[in-house]
Design a protein around this motif. Structure first.
Motif, PDB file in Angstrom:
ATOM      1  N   ASN A 175       3.529  -2.740  -8.856  1.00 31.35           N
ATOM      2  CA  ASN A 175       2.715  -1.817  -9.784  1.00 31.35           C
ATOM      3  C   ASN A 175       1.815  -1.055  -8.927  1.00 31.35           C
ATOM      4  O   ASN A 175       1.384  -0.082  -9.477  1.00 31.35           O
ATOM      5  N   ASN A 176       1.302  -1.479  -7.630  1.00 30.94           N
ATOM      6  CA  ASN A 176       0.262  -0.820  -6.885  1.00 30.94           C
ATOM      7  C   ASN A 176       1.335   0.133  -5.988  1.00 30.94           C
ATOM      8  O   ASN A 176       0.688   1.553  -5.694  1.00 30.94           O
ATOM      9  N   GLU A 177       2.549  -0.172  -5.528  1.00 32.96           N
ATOM     10  CA  GLU A 177       3.235   0.811  -4.751  1.00 32.96           C
ATOM     11  C   GLU A 177       4.365   1.647  -5.016  1.00 32.96           C
ATOM     12  O   GLU A 177       4.839   2.712  -4.613  1.00 32.96           O
ATOM     13  N   ILE A 178       5.318   0.785  -5.911  1.00 37.90           N
ATOM     14  CA  ILE A 178       6.248   1.522  -6.447  1.00 37.90           C
ATOM     15  C   ILE A 178       6.257   2.321  -7.405  1.00 37.90           C
ATOM     16  O   ILE A 178       6.509   3.337  -7.571  1.00 37.90           O
ATOM     17  N   ALA A 179       5.546   1.679  -8.572  1.00 37.05           N
ATOM     18  CA  ALA A 179       5.247   2.371  -9.796  1.00 37.05           C
ATOM     19  C   ALA A 179       3.687   2.356 -10.283  1.00 37.05           C
ATOM     20  O   ALA A 179       3.504   1.960 -11.286  1.00 37.05           O
TER      21      ALA A 179
END
Length: 181
Positions: A175-179
């Motif tokens: 949720n925070n890094e990829i999307a």
């Protein structure tokens, strides 16, 4: 890719007694580095970090120094040996290495012709070469290599994989890094 390869090979890889050499190809051309330079760097780093080999390596270096005089640091002696190995006309089957060349599509266009020739030269000496590239890249495929295409992972597959490698913290990472929203 390193974690994926580890997962694929598992605790008992099918090619036992092989030295896997992971080479990120995006560094080709950086500070004048060629593919062979990156392979040498990877092998030297891997050998020097293997605690079980330290005594054996030091003994071999001492023998070489006795025959050839001071050849410099352990790193430079190993680098020399790896370069010599890569230059030899050793026949396939005599070596126990697996080259994992990652990011063929990330090579600068100016470096491509020389790198392609270097890969083809290595293919005549090394039994196992795996080259990863994104299919969306404009770079043509290398002739003589089998091609496989991996399907893209779904969001849930990415989270499951990340959970396995990030102590159950895959969803926050996703949720925070990829999307991120």
């Amino acid at each position: 890719l390193k974690m994926l390869v580890a997962d694929l090979l598992g605790p008992h890889p099918p090619m036992q007694n092989c030295l896997p050499i992971f080479v990120p190809m995006r560094y080709i051309g950086f500070r004048g580095k060629e593919l062979t330079d990156l392979i040498v760097d990877a092998v030297v780093k891997q050998i020097l970090s293997a605690r079980s080999l330290r005594l054996t390596i030091q003994q071999q270096i001492d023998v070489r120094r006795a025959h050839h005089g001071d050849m410099g640091s352990a790193e430079s002696v190993l680098a020399f040996e790896v370069r010599e190995f890569l230059k030899t006309d050793a026949t396939k089957g005599d070596n126990k290495i697996v080259l994992l060349l990652d990011g063929y599509n990330e090579i600068a266009d100016t470096e491509d012709p020389g790198t392609e020739q270097e890969i083809l030269r290595l293919a005549g000496r090394v039994d196992n070469i795996v080259i990863s590239t994104r299919s969306s890249g404009a770079r043509p495929s290398l002739s003589g290599f089998m091609q496989f295409e991996l399907e893209e992972l779904s969001d849930e597959q990415i989270i499951t994989y990340a959970n396995a490698h990030l102590d159950g913290k895959g969803r926050p990472f996703f949720n925070n890094e990829i999307a991120p929203d």
